[in-house]
Motif scaffolding. Structure first.
Motif, PDB file in Angstrom:
ATOM      1  N   ASP A  58      55.254  90.856  21.151  1.00 26.47           N
ATOM      2  CA  ASP A  58      56.459  91.501  21.818  1.00 26.47           C
ATOM      3  C   ASP A  58      57.453  90.483  22.116  1.00 26.47           C
ATOM      4  OD1 ASP A  58      57.784  93.839  22.954  1.00 26.47           O
ATOM      5  OD2 ASP A  58      57.126  93.396  25.059  1.00 26.47           O
ATOM      6  N   PHE A  59      56.867  89.087  22.666  1.00 29.99           N
ATOM      7  CA  PHE A  59      57.782  88.224  22.781  1.00 29.99           C
ATOM      8  C   PHE A  59      58.557  87.904  21.757  1.00 29.99           C
ATOM      9  CE2 PHE A  59      59.061  83.733  22.956  1.00 29.99           C
ATOM     10  CZ  PHE A  59      59.598  83.590  24.317  1.00 29.99           C
ATOM     11  N   ALA A  60      57.798  87.630  20.500  1.00 27.00           N
ATOM     12  CA  ALA A  60      58.486  87.381  19.438  1.00 27.00           C
ATOM     13  C   ALA A  60      59.601  88.230  18.734  1.00 27.00           C
ATOM     14  CB  ALA A  60      57.447  87.256  18.278  1.00 27.00           C
ATOM     15  N   ASP A  61      59.113  89.662  19.035  1.00 30.06           N
ATOM     16  CA  ASP A  61      59.838  90.686  18.447  1.00 30.06           C
ATOM     17  C   ASP A  61      61.351  90.854  19.308  1.00 30.06           C
ATOM     18  OD1 ASP A  61      60.579  93.263  17.226  1.00 30.06           O
ATOM     19  OD2 ASP A  61      60.475  94.302  19.052  1.00 30.06           O
ATOM     20  N   LEU A  62      61.297  90.409  20.697  1.00 32.02           N
ATOM     21  CA  LEU A  62      62.291  90.441  21.474  1.00 32.02           C
ATOM     22  C   LEU A  62      63.148  89.239  21.245  1.00 32.02           C
ATOM     23  CD1 LEU A  62      60.751  91.632  24.981  1.00 32.02           C
ATOM     24  CD2 LEU A  62      62.523  92.798  23.833  1.00 32.02           C
ATOM     25  N   PHE A  63      62.428  88.077  21.110  1.00 32.54           N
ATOM     26  CA  PHE A  63      63.295  86.974  21.157  1.00 32.54           C
ATOM     27  C   PHE A  63      63.909  86.627  19.599  1.00 32.54           C
ATOM     28  CE2 PHE A  63      62.702  82.126  19.975  1.00 32.54           C
ATOM     29  CZ  PHE A  63      63.612  81.741  20.390  1.00 32.54           C
ATOM     30  N   LEU A  64      62.952  86.928  18.541  1.00 27.45           N
ATOM     31  CA  LEU A  64      63.445  86.265  17.156  1.00 27.45           C
ATOM     32  C   LEU A  64      64.115  87.657  16.333  1.00 27.45           C
ATOM     33  CD1 LEU A  64      60.190  84.731  15.643  1.00 27.45           C
ATOM     34  CD2 LEU A  64      62.177  83.819  16.750  1.00 27.45           C
ATOM     35  N   PHE A  65      63.918  88.938  16.784  1.00 25.15           N
ATOM     36  CA  PHE A  65      64.181  90.017  16.037  1.00 25.15           C
ATOM     37  C   PHE A  65      65.363  90.973  16.778  1.00 25.15           C
ATOM     38  CE2 PHE A  65      59.910  89.185  13.826  1.00 25.15           C
ATOM     39  CZ  PHE A  65      60.466  88.347  13.074  1.00 25.15           C
ATOM     40  N   LYS A  66      64.935  91.157  17.956  1.00 24.20           N
ATOM     41  CA  LYS A  66      65.836  91.830  18.724  1.00 24.20           C
ATOM     42  C   LYS A  66      67.010  90.773  19.495  1.00 24.20           C
ATOM     43  CE  LYS A  66      63.416  96.078  19.683  1.00 24.20           C
ATOM     44  NZ  LYS A  66      61.853  95.878  19.647  1.00 24.20           N
ATOM     45  N   GLN A  67      66.545  89.793  19.392  1.00 24.98           N
ATOM     46  CA  GLN A  67      67.427  88.518  19.852  1.00 24.98           C
ATOM     47  C   GLN A  67      67.891  88.889  21.303  1.00 24.98           C
ATOM     48  OE1 GLN A  67      70.192  87.620  16.956  1.00 24.98           O
ATOM     49  NE2 GLN A  67      68.630  86.416  15.662  1.00 24.98           N
TER      50      GLN A  67
END
Ligand SMILES: *[C@@H]1O[C@H](CO)[C@@H](O)[C@H](O)[C@H]1NC(C)=O
Ligand SMILES: *[C@@H]1O[C@H](CO)[C@@H](O)[C@H](O)[C@H]1NC(C)=O
Length: 168
Positions: A58-67
């Protein structure tokens, strides 16, 4: 040493404003539905590693993709953040500010892989930033399901590497 009364009053007013601010924040927060994935520094038990895996995902999704850097940090880096990046200051505020600035100037990230074990999480991915492409590893130490410490390693990708399967 004498402490001038005016300074004392200023400090007092600042503290009272800060308290008022905290109360206001709590009131607002209370009206929001609780998010099931907010980290828990006291999380324990045999499913802890699975929950840490979900946290990195979830951290990766928020940070890398949803930015959404702030959302990622508010959920998974709520407090202590020991930072080993050689150019960064300690703490989450510096990271949020720098990463938010980076995202605003345009970063595209792909090729994420991640895993978790022994209380640590790791993400490996490609990011294009200011016309330069990097292979990046971030790794984290957990307390419960919260991230509390960070290391990173960057490699610049030129496209001229002799290994046809360089980096990914
Ligand atoms: C990396 O990501 C790109 C874009 O999504 C994709 O085309 C490529 O196949 C990926 N490379 C690897 C090795 O997974
Ligand atoms: C990136 O490359 C484009 C096209 O060559 C160029 O216009 C732009 O100024 C470059 N940006 C940076 C930050 O170097």
């Amino acid at each position: 040493m004498r402490f001038p009364l005016t300074s004392f009053i200023t400090v007092l007013l600042l503290s009272v404003s800060a308290m008022a601010l905290n109360v206001a924040r709590t009131d607002t927060a209370d009206k929001k539905p609780p998010h099931p994935k907010v980290c828990d520094p006291n999380a324990k038990g045999k499913d802890l590693e699975k929950r840490q895996y979900d946290a990195v995902a979830d951290f990766a999704d928020l940070f890398l993709f949803k930015q959404d850097v702030r959302a990622a940090f508010d959920k998974y880096v709520p407090g202590e953040y020991i930072q080993h990046n050689p150019f960064a200051e300690q703490g989450r505020d510096f990271a949020i500010e720098v990463l938010t600035g980076g995202v605003a100037s345009g970063i595209v990230s792909t090729n994420l892989t991640f895993f978790v074990g022994n209380g640590y999480g790791l993400m490996h991915y490609k990011s294009v930033f200011m016309n330069t492409t990097y292979a990046i590893v971030d790794y984290f130490r957990f307390k419960g399901t919260c991230i509390v410490e960070h290391w990173d390693v960057l490699q610049e990708i030129t496209g001229d590497e002799p290994n046809p399967i360089a980096f990914f």
